[in-house]
Design an enzyme around this catalytic site. Structure first.
Site, mmCIF file in Angstrom:
data_model
loop_
_atom_site.group_PDB
_atom_site.id
_atom_site.type_symbol
_atom_site.label_atom_id
_atom_site.label_comp_id
_atom_site.label_asym_id
_atom_site.label_seq_id
_atom_site.Cartn_x
_atom_site.Cartn_y
_atom_site.Cartn_z
ATOM 1 N N CYS A 108 -5.488 -40.202 36.884
ATOM 2 C CA CYS A 108 -6.435 -40.501 35.803
ATOM 3 C C CYS A 108 -6.455 -42.005 35.583
ATOM 4 C CB CYS A 108 -6.119 -39.734 34.529
ATOM 5 S SG CYS A 108 -4.400 -39.780 34.010
ATOM 6 N N CYS A 110 -3.249 -43.831 34.188
ATOM 7 C CA CYS A 110 -1.949 -44.263 33.674
ATOM 8 C C CYS A 110 -1.760 -45.743 34.026
ATOM 9 C CB CYS A 110 -0.822 -43.428 34.263
ATOM 10 S SG CYS A 110 -0.975 -41.672 33.849
#
Lengths: 201, 121
Positions: A108, A110
């Site tokens: 995603c 991070c």
């Protein structure tokens, strides 16, 4: 929304849903609107890549700190009061003559917020997330960074629990510089690995 | 939808100047709510990363990432549903109330939920 309104207001659907969530969660006592404002202010203005640049400059200047950062980046970074909110662990990856490091989050987005702030748009976008692993050399060239073919590129895939900070190589010609001056050579992209530290002017 | 110009570059791997951290206020609020709810222990950051990942990997995600916070918001809503903290029907109804309130608010005045002409609460 491109049309203008002179007579009434319109909330775009996303803004309306966010307000709806805020209303519902506030009524349930789960969030405090004042605390929300503080968090926004913190991430918009207080946390950013200057934090990470100070970590790198200290590591360049202080071998004991560099060693600590290598062994336990979470603690070494916290010692400068840059603390992650998500309980994440930090790992510092050091560029060397042989190896260049590049950070991505394929899952995603991070990212080491405590030292770099919030990620740039391209870091969150699908092309970087999918291609950094498959073709790191090609991706770096698109960033204007062409590395010798003899240099290895190591790609680190961040997770919710473990985030990476690239420590770029200290540029030549900076002997005796203060940490403050050194920090100015360290860009956000250098700490993601899509750039090198700036050369002294 | 023309909300995206503010996010700038449409090239593959944009260089140079970045967009502001948040392109619109609602993005900042959605972000901050997520951080606040996590701080309160309502979900772990791994649960959050999974929820966000499920959204961003759906087909149709914009190549330039301009819809990132739309995915973020969808992830937050889905996590709140699965945790039983905010049911979708309640969020839908409250969002409609906010939109009615916005329409009923004269231009230049702050939009307040009290301005909803058809309060259902």
């Amino acid at each position: 929304m491109s049309h203008d309104h002179d007579h009434d207001n319109e909330l775009d659907p996303f803004a309306a849903r966010v307000r709806a969530l805020e209303t519902i969660l506030t009524r349930k006592g789960l969030i405090d609107p004042a605390a929300i404002d503080v968090i926004v202010d913190t991430y918009e203005t207080r946390i950013g890549p200057r934090n990470g640049a100070k970590v790198v400059a200290k590591a360049w200047s202080d071998p004991a700190y560099a060693d600590w950062l290598r062994r336990d980046a979470t603690a070494a970074i916290e010692s400068l009061s840059y603390t992650g909110r998500q309980g994440e662990h930090m790992q510092a990856v050091f560029n060397t003559e042989d190896t260049h490091n590049l950070v991505v989050c394929t899952l995603c987005s991070c990212y080491p917020w405590s030292v770099l702030g919030l990620p740039p748009v391209w870091y969150k976008a699908p092309p970087y997330r999918s291609r950094a692993v498959i073709d790191p050399r090609g991706v770096l060239e698109e960033f204007g960074l062409t590395l010798p073919t003899t240099k290895k590129i190591r790609v680190w895939d961040s997770t919710a629990e473990l985030r990476y900070l690239v420590v770029p190589m200290r540029p030549d010609g900076t002997e005796g510089w203060s940490e403050e001056r050194l920090a100015d050579l360290v860009s956000r992209d250098a700490m993601i690995g899509t750039a090198l530290a700036r050369q002294p002017a | 939808m023309s909300r995206r110009e503010a996010n700038g570059p449409a090239v593959d791997l944009p260089l140079g100047v970045d967009a502001a951290v948040f392109a619109e206020p609602w993005q900042a609020e959605a972000f901050a709510m997520t951080v606040a709810l996590h701080d309160k222990g309502l979900f772990s950051w791994s649960e959050w990363a999974q929820a966000l990942s499920a959204q961003v990997k759906k087909p149709g995600a914009a190549i330039d990432g301009h819809d990132y916070y739309e995915h973020w918001l969808a992830a937050l809503e889905s996590l709140l549903v699965s945790k039983g903290l905010a049911a979708k029907a309640d969020v839908d109804a409250m969002a409609e109330a906010w939109e009615r309130a916005a329409h009923a608010t004269p231009h230049g005045k702050p939009i307040l939920l009290e301005n909803d002409p058809r309060p259902t609460r």
